[in-house]
Design a protein around this motif. Structure first.
Motif, PDB file in Angstrom:
ATOM      1  N   GLY A  33       0.762  -1.269   0.154  1.00 55.18           N
ATOM      2  CA  GLY A  33      -0.007  -0.002  -0.006  1.00 55.18           C
ATOM      3  C   GLY A  33       1.013   1.224   0.014  1.00 55.18           C
ATOM      4  O   GLY A  33       2.139   1.339   0.020  1.00 55.18           O
ATOM      5  N   ARG A  52      -8.680   2.003   3.780  1.00 59.24           N
ATOM      6  CA  ARG A  52      -7.817   1.426   4.973  1.00 59.24           C
ATOM      7  C   ARG A  52      -8.680   0.136   5.648  1.00 59.24           C
ATOM      8  O   ARG A  52      -9.641   0.083   4.964  1.00 59.24           O
ATOM      9  CB  ARG A  52      -7.724   2.411   5.902  1.00 59.24           C
ATOM     10  N   SER A  53      -8.222  -0.274   6.748  1.00 58.12           N
ATOM     11  CA  SER A  53      -8.709  -1.470   7.402  1.00 58.12           C
ATOM     12  C   SER A  53     -10.306  -1.235   7.359  1.00 58.12           C
ATOM     13  O   SER A  53     -11.161  -2.056   7.435  1.00 58.12           O
ATOM     14  CB  SER A  53      -8.028  -1.924   8.479  1.00 58.12           C
ATOM     15  N   ASN A  55     -12.304   0.531   6.098  1.00 61.27           N
ATOM     16  CA  ASN A  55     -13.294   0.406   4.841  1.00 61.27           C
ATOM     17  C   ASN A  55     -13.631  -0.993   4.496  1.00 61.27           C
ATOM     18  O   ASN A  55     -14.488  -1.289   3.412  1.00 61.27           O
ATOM     19  CB  ASN A  55     -12.576   0.861   3.708  1.00 61.27           C
ATOM     20  N   THR A  87      -6.453  -6.498   4.880  1.00 58.96           N
ATOM     21  CA  THR A  87      -5.482  -5.797   6.072  1.00 58.96           C
ATOM     22  C   THR A  87      -4.119  -6.668   6.443  1.00 58.96           C
ATOM     23  O   THR A  87      -4.050  -7.725   6.984  1.00 58.96           O
ATOM     24  CB  THR A  87      -6.500  -5.765   7.302  1.00 58.96           C
ATOM     25  N   ASN A  90      -2.259  -4.492  11.725  1.00 61.92           N
ATOM     26  CA  ASN A  90      -3.211  -3.732  12.449  1.00 61.92           C
ATOM     27  C   ASN A  90      -2.779  -4.065  14.066  1.00 61.92           C
ATOM     28  O   ASN A  90      -2.165  -5.132  14.479  1.00 61.92           O
ATOM     29  CB  ASN A  90      -4.539  -4.560  12.307  1.00 61.92           C
ATOM     30  N   PHE A 110      -4.687   2.135  -1.684  1.00 63.05           N
ATOM     31  CA  PHE A 110      -4.822   1.728  -0.430  1.00 63.05           C
ATOM     32  C   PHE A 110      -3.717   1.948   0.347  1.00 63.05           C
ATOM     33  O   PHE A 110      -2.795   2.312  -0.200  1.00 63.05           O
ATOM     34  CB  PHE A 110      -5.147   0.174  -0.654  1.00 63.05           C
ATOM     35  N   GLY A 111      -3.891   2.019   1.523  1.00 64.21           N
ATOM     36  CA  GLY A 111      -2.742   2.347   2.553  1.00 64.21           C
ATOM     37  C   GLY A 111      -1.866   1.428   2.996  1.00 64.21           C
ATOM     38  O   GLY A 111      -1.822   0.317   2.478  1.00 64.21           O
ATOM     39  N   MET A 114      -2.152  -1.827   4.402  1.00 65.07           N
ATOM     40  CA  MET A 114      -3.069  -2.852   3.733  1.00 65.07           C
ATOM     41  C   MET A 114      -2.253  -3.694   2.487  1.00 65.07           C
ATOM     42  O   MET A 114      -0.993  -2.934   2.232  1.00 65.07           O
ATOM     43  CB  MET A 114      -4.271  -2.147   2.928  1.00 65.07           C
TER      44      MET A 114
END
Length: 439
Positions: A33, A52-53, A55, A87, A90, A110-111, A114
């Motif tokens: 990401g 992100r997660s 979402n 994901t 986290n 996407f971040g 991710m």
């Protein structure tokens, strides 16, 4: 009858004779990401959406809480239809591997926490989605270390999965879409019923602790907007005026430097942490310290009747230390306080904090924020609660304990039904993606 063969992989077991076992790395490409800084965040019309997660909710995309950035984005990490968003990092290990298919054409990336799996012509995205949601359960121990929770590209690429022909992948995916949708519909109805029961429970508690049991008693203005009218003979008070007398009536957990990782032991005196409060669990803990360290931090020790409060993460939840407890101290993420039981019973405080929004809304207001990450002692002291004659508190608690117990029993029954549906769903997916059952 399907002829089966050993897959050579424990979690897969036997597969149909014509199927093969293959690693994800041969079935597509992993994309990492986008890294961006807070200064890159802009309004919706000025930048590109970064998923992100948050979402990903229940296996589908959710666009409730979006972030947009204005920065250079490589074409390779612009999302495409049928990409699978995962994901990868986290704070919660349970969220690692959470995923959803990009099922529409959207302008987004996407971040950095991710990753995306982009399948090749050997694997249908929807079949890959079902494979992930089964295989990740068996590889989850590899996602967590002592320092970080993450699914790396190397770990993902090394996961071995069963692979039927493209035509059978499509049949299985279509079949599972239909069957899981049926199960999800039943689950959704049960979740709605649970929410209605929880709402009823909260309204029952709120009405009782602010209006009393006797509806014929004259009411008076409490002078507090969010409390409204209260019965004659009742009042309101800031928490600081109903604390037990003494300098140690409220205590924030020790500084992190006082309780570093080196001090934690596998046995010894307890360190009461957030999990103990959230689970109302006073029979086991995850952290211990030596007796010497416990004596050093004796100002943070717990005693029967203490109210432990979560101050970080899931904040504002409380639990009461029972008569029988293990000697120990509070973690830095907790606060402890003790109320004057001649004025207010700890069990009533528990209802006020845990079961209705009365306290949480005040904490938000006092912190001048709608999402607070930390509770400070001066905020806690200024919380306003109803003050009820002590004899009436006993009556209220007796009624609430009985009524909420009945509601909780109904909720547990429905939660058990959801648990059974989840197991049925997982078994269904497993059986079909491993060829134990055929479409």
């Amino acid at each position: 009858m399907t002829r089966m063969k050993e897959s050579g992989i424990d979690w897969i077991g036997q597969i149909p004779q014509e199927w093969e076992v293959i690693k994800f790395k041969y079935l597509g490409d992993v994309k990492q990401g986008l890294t961006y800084s807070p200064s890159d965040i802009v309004d919706k019309d000025e930048g590109i959406l970064v998923l992100r997660s948050g979402n990903i909710q229940n296996g589908v995309l959710d666009f409730t809480n979006n972030v947009y950035v204005k920065t250079k984005v490589a074409e390779s990490i612009v999302l495409r239809k049928n990409d699978i968003l995962i994901t990868a990092r986290n704070g919660s290990s349970a969220l690692i591997g959470k995923n959803a298919i990009i099922d529409t054409d959207i302008k987004a990336t996407f971040g950095a926490f991710m990753m995306v799996f982009r399948t090749n012509k050997s694997l249908i995205a929807k079949f890959a989605f079902y494979l992930m949601n089964i295989s990740f359960n068996f590889y989850r121990t590899f996602f967590t270390t002592s320092t970080v929770n993450q699914l790396t590209a190397a770990i993902f690429n090394g996961i071995e999965v069963p692979l039927p022909s493209i035509s059978e992948q499509q049949k299985i995916a279509d079949f599972l879409d239909k069957k899981t949708a049926q199960l999800d519909k039943v689950k959704s109805l049960l979740e709605e019923q649970i929410q209605k029961l929880k709402d009823y429970r909260a309204s029952l508690i709120y009405e009782t602790v602010t209006k009393g049991l006797d509806k014929t008693v004259p009411m008076k203005d409490s002078g507090i907007n969010w409390i409204g009218e209260v019965p004659e003979g009742w009042g309101v008070s800031k928490l600081k005026f109903i604390l037990e007398k003494g300098s140690n009536s409220i205590k924030v957990g020790p500084f992190g430097s006082s309780l570093s990782g080196d001090a934690i032991r596998s046995s010894g005196k307890w360190v009461y942490n957030q999990r103990n409060v959230l689970d109302n669990n006073f029979t086991e803990t995850d952290f211990y310290i030596s007796e010497a360290k416990c004596k050093e931090l004796k100002n943070f020790s717990v005693s029967s009747g203490d109210i432990l409060l979560t101050t970080r993460g899931t904040i504002g939840r409380v639990a009461i230390v029972p008569k029988k407890y293990c000697e120990g101290i509070i973690h830095p993420c907790l606060m402890k306080f003790k109320v004057d039981s001649k004025i207010v019973l700890p069990e009533l405080i528990k209802y006020l904090f845990n079961d209705i929004p009365l306290v949480r809304e005040q904490l938000n207001f006092l912190s001048n924020s709608t999402t607070i990450d930390v509770i400070y002692s001066y905020n806690l002291k200024n919380i306003i609660i109803p003050t009820i004659p002590i004899a009436k508190q006993y009556s209220i608690l007796e009624v609430l304990d009985r009524q909420t117990s009945d509601v909780d029993s109904l909720i547990k029954i429905k939660q058990k039904q959801i648990e059974n549906i989840n197991k049925q769903r997982q078994t269904l997916i497993y059986d079909y993606v491993t060829g134990k059952r055929r479409v």
